[in-house]
Structures are given as structure tokens and as C-alpha cells.
Write a protein that holds these residues in place. Structure first.
Motif, short mmCIF file in Angstrom:
data_model
loop_
_atom_site.label_atom_id
_atom_site.label_comp_id
_atom_site.label_asym_id
_atom_site.label_seq_id
_atom_site.Cartn_x
_atom_site.Cartn_y
_atom_site.Cartn_z
N PRO A 90 0.84 -1.21 0.00
CA PRO A 90 0.00 0.00 0.00
C PRO A 90 0.87 1.25 0.00
O PRO A 90 1.98 1.26 0.53
N ALA A 91 0.37 2.30 -0.59
CA ALA A 91 1.10 3.57 -0.64
C ALA A 91 1.14 4.18 0.75
O ALA A 91 0.20 4.05 1.54
N LEU A 92 2.26 4.83 1.05
CA LEU A 92 2.41 5.50 2.34
C LEU A 92 1.62 6.80 2.33
O LEU A 92 1.52 7.47 1.30
N PRO A 93 1.07 7.18 3.49
CA PRO A 93 0.34 8.46 3.53
C PRO A 93 1.31 9.62 3.35
O PRO A 93 2.49 9.52 3.67
#
Length: 115
Positions: free
Chosen positions: A14-17
Motif C-alpha cells: 500500500p502507498a504511504l500516507p
């Protein structure tokens, strides 16, 4: 020749915030607020207060041999290494030394007169 086994399918990472920007620090001096590291002439005698140089714990008289501009940026140009000769109260040499000096203490210092 044998073929290596196929790599298993891995789940997607998942992409990091997004990281929020840091607020500006207003209590730190900016480069334009700091005095310029002066180019002191060899032979200039500095009279430094205890708080105007590091690691000595006492006032210092120092005859300048060299100003280390090349490493002052490591101290954000607030401090500069000066190589010179330590002098006693009568002006006699007490040995060569290096001192980390507060740049603000050097503002307005006048070097020796040369003819």
C-alpha cells in the motif's frame, strides 16, 4: 539446464500516507540574519570573552594565523575555527592552538596595520 521456479505473486504494497510539511521555525536565525564570517588578517589579536569561544572556560587572547572558512558552514556560520597563537597578558606566546569562535564576537574586529 533447469529453469528456476517462478516467484510467487506477492500482494501489492500500500502507498504511504503523505507526510505533512513541518511548520517554519521562526526562532532560529536565517542565513541572512547571521553575520558574515570575517576574513581576519594574520597577526590580528583577538580578545575573546569566555562565552565567545568553546571548550576553554576562560577569556582568551589569540593572535590569528588562519581562519578556517572551509569548515565554518558545518556550524551554520555561527562559529568558526581559528588557528593561532595563544598570548598571555603581556603578549608573550603561550603556544599554538585552534579555537572555535563565535562569529558574532568577530564583528568589527580590526586587524594589524601593514605599511
Amino acid at each position: 539446464m533447469t529453469t528456476p521456479p517462478a516467484a510467487p505473486d506477492l500482494p501489492a504494497v500500500p502507498a504511504l500516507p503523505a507526510v505533512p510539511a513541518l511548520p517554519a521555525v521562526s526562532d532560529r536565525p536565517t542565513a541572512s540574519d547571521l553575520p558574515t564570517v570575517p576574513d581576519l588578517a594574520p597577526g590580528t589579536v583577538l580578545q575573546l570573552r569566555q562565552e565567545d569561544w568553546r571548550y576553554g572556560g576562560h577569556p582568551l587572547r589569540l593572535r590569528v594565523e588562519q581562519v578556517r572558512h572551509d569548515i565554518s558552514h558545518y556550524y551554520r556560520d555561527e562559529w568558526v575555527w581559528i588557528v593561532g597563537e595563544r598570548l598571555d597578558g603581556t603578549g608573550l606566546t603561550q603556544g599554538r592552538m585552534e579555537a572555535l569562535v563565535r562569529v558574532a564576537a568577530l564583528v568589527g574586529v580590526v586587524g594589524p596595520v601593514t605599511h
